[in-house]
Design a protein around this motif. Structure first.
Motif, PDB file in Angstrom:
ATOM      1  N   ASN A  46       0.821  -1.208   0.000  1.00  0.00           N
ATOM      2  CA  ASN A  46       0.000   0.000   0.000  1.00  0.00           C
ATOM      3  C   ASN A  46       0.854   1.257   0.000  1.00  0.00           C
ATOM      4  O   ASN A  46       2.032   1.249   0.369  1.00  0.00           O
ATOM      5  CB  ASN A  46      -1.015   0.016   1.149  1.00  0.00           C
ATOM      6  CG  ASN A  46      -0.428  -0.375   2.477  1.00  0.00           C
ATOM      7  OD1 ASN A  46       0.767  -0.333   2.682  1.00  0.00           O
ATOM      8  ND2 ASN A  46      -1.276  -0.784   3.391  1.00  0.00           N
ATOM      9  N   ASN A  67      -5.036   6.927   0.417  1.00  0.00           N
ATOM     10  CA  ASN A  67      -4.376   5.622   0.513  1.00  0.00           C
ATOM     11  C   ASN A  67      -4.885   4.685  -0.570  1.00  0.00           C
ATOM     12  O   ASN A  67      -6.077   4.680  -0.901  1.00  0.00           O
ATOM     13  CB  ASN A  67      -4.644   4.983   1.880  1.00  0.00           C
ATOM     14  CG  ASN A  67      -4.034   3.590   1.976  1.00  0.00           C
ATOM     15  OD1 ASN A  67      -2.847   3.460   2.242  1.00  0.00           O
ATOM     16  ND2 ASN A  67      -4.825   2.551   1.773  1.00  0.00           N
ATOM     17  N   ALA A  68      -3.970   3.875  -1.118  1.00  0.00           N
ATOM     18  CA  ALA A  68      -4.330   2.823  -2.071  1.00  0.00           C
ATOM     19  C   ALA A  68      -3.624   1.541  -1.663  1.00  0.00           C
ATOM     20  O   ALA A  68      -2.428   1.558  -1.336  1.00  0.00           O
ATOM     21  CB  ALA A  68      -3.945   3.216  -3.489  1.00  0.00           C
ATOM     22  N   PHE A 111      -8.411  -4.423  -5.065  1.00  0.00           N
ATOM     23  CA  PHE A 111      -8.065  -3.037  -4.758  1.00  0.00           C
ATOM     24  C   PHE A 111      -8.811  -2.550  -3.526  1.00  0.00           C
ATOM     25  O   PHE A 111      -9.985  -2.880  -3.311  1.00  0.00           O
ATOM     26  CB  PHE A 111      -8.399  -2.133  -5.944  1.00  0.00           C
ATOM     27  CG  PHE A 111      -8.210  -0.667  -5.637  1.00  0.00           C
ATOM     28  CD1 PHE A 111      -6.946  -0.104  -5.610  1.00  0.00           C
ATOM     29  CD2 PHE A 111      -9.306   0.140  -5.358  1.00  0.00           C
ATOM     30  CE1 PHE A 111      -6.771   1.239  -5.317  1.00  0.00           C
ATOM     31  CE2 PHE A 111      -9.142   1.484  -5.063  1.00  0.00           C
ATOM     32  CZ  PHE A 111      -7.869   2.038  -5.045  1.00  0.00           C
ATOM     33  N   GLY A 129      -9.179   1.276  -1.195  1.00  0.00           N
ATOM     34  CA  GLY A 129      -8.816   2.687  -1.185  1.00  0.00           C
ATOM     35  C   GLY A 129      -9.477   3.448  -0.056  1.00  0.00           C
ATOM     36  O   GLY A 129     -10.569   3.080   0.399  1.00  0.00           O
TER      37      GLY A 129
END
Length: 301
Positions: free
Chosen positions: A185, A198-199, A226, A228
């Motif tokens: 991340n 944030n990813a 994914f 986020g």
């Protein structure tokens, strides 16, 4: 059923009142001349994520838990309750952050099936228990200090999960009662705009984050998912935001939806934080539209 709802509402009320009392004491303690535990800014260490890592409620961030800086150790303990129309989840855990470089965490989740357990022949209030051990390592970047650069803080992590209901999980089609998620991340804080982004990319085989085991008849391979988060800092003590978490769909008999939430976090001091969220967890087993309140109290340094 109605008594059960009252008990859960009472639990949430007690949770909120308890954190108010603890935070009042902590604020009084902070007014003394005692040395500070840390130089990190409030809320920049995140809160306790649903699997025990530092981050938002649903997804881990690249930050290291606790308020320890490069030559300090930080730690947090937390209690979380998720109140859904047909289920509820109770969770406790703790994490230790070592020198703003390594985070080690432990969490235990108890997923109560309430009346759904009876409908499935498991018994009313049948509970899945899952233990999670997590490790996260910061690779590079600093979420606070790198304000003169577009470089985010980047970390890698793993969460090993073990479920206590192997026989039931095998019956519903799960391939295993334990498994490990791996993730990378990136978290970037734009202090001038009071914005944190944030990813996370997670490799996982977990069904409902492991509560329904790992792998299934539809898929038994790791898949990238994914996650986020976006948080806006209203002040040094308050943040609001939203999260999204993509989910796999491994079991033919238990459709799985992506997760969403909208949250508010309050940190009156570096010792206490309270997170409240409205979470949409979609379909879980035979019940759709599982939306409700997420409440978490974290204490530490």
């Amino acid at each position: 059923m109605q008594n059960n709802r009252r008990n859960r509402i009472a639990w949430l009320t007690g949770c909120v009142l308890g954190v108010c009392l603890v935070s009042s004491a902590a604020m009084a303690a902070d007014d003394t001349s005692a040395p500070a535990f840390s130089n990190k800014l409030l809320l920049t260490g995140g809160v306790s994520q649903v699997e025990g890592s530092a981050g938002g409620g649903l997804t881990p961030w690249a930050v290291i838990g606790g308020y320890g800086t490069g030559d300090e150790i930080g730690a947090n303990a937390f209690v979380t309750h998720i109140n859904l129309p047909d289920y509820h989840v109770n969770e406790v855990g703790a994490m230790v952050g070592l020198y703003n470089r390594v985070e080690v965490s432990f969490a235990q989740q108890r997923f109560d099936t309430e009346q759904v357990g009876a409908a499935l022949g498991l018994g009313r209030g049948f509970t899945f228990r899952q233990n999670i051990i997590g490790v996260k390592v910061r690779l590079f970047g600093d979420v606070v200090l790198d304000q003169d650069s577009w470089m985010p803080q980047v970390s890698i992590g793993a969460q090993h999960k073990k479920n206590n209901q192997a026989a039931v999980l095998a019956f519903v089609g799960a391939k295993s009662d334990e498994g490990t998620d791996y993730y990378v991340n990136a978290t970037k804080l734009f202090l001038g705009q009071s914005l944190l982004v944030n990813a996370t990319l997670r490799m996982t085989k977990a069904n409902q984050i492991g509560i329904l085991g790992f792998g299934g008849d539809r898929n038994n391979a790791y898949k990238p998912e994914f996650e986020g988060s976006v948080a806006y800092l209203l002040s040094r003590n308050w943040a609001v935001g939203a999260e999204y978490r993509q989910k796999p769909n491994n079991l033919g008999i238990a459709k799985e939806d992506d997760w969403y939430d909208a949250f508010v976090a309050w940190a009156p001091t570096k010792h206490v934080s309270l997170t409240l969220a409205y979470a949409d967890l979609g379909n879980i087993v035979i019940k759709d539209k599982q939306r409700g309140l997420y409440a978490s109290v974290q204490v530490g340094f």
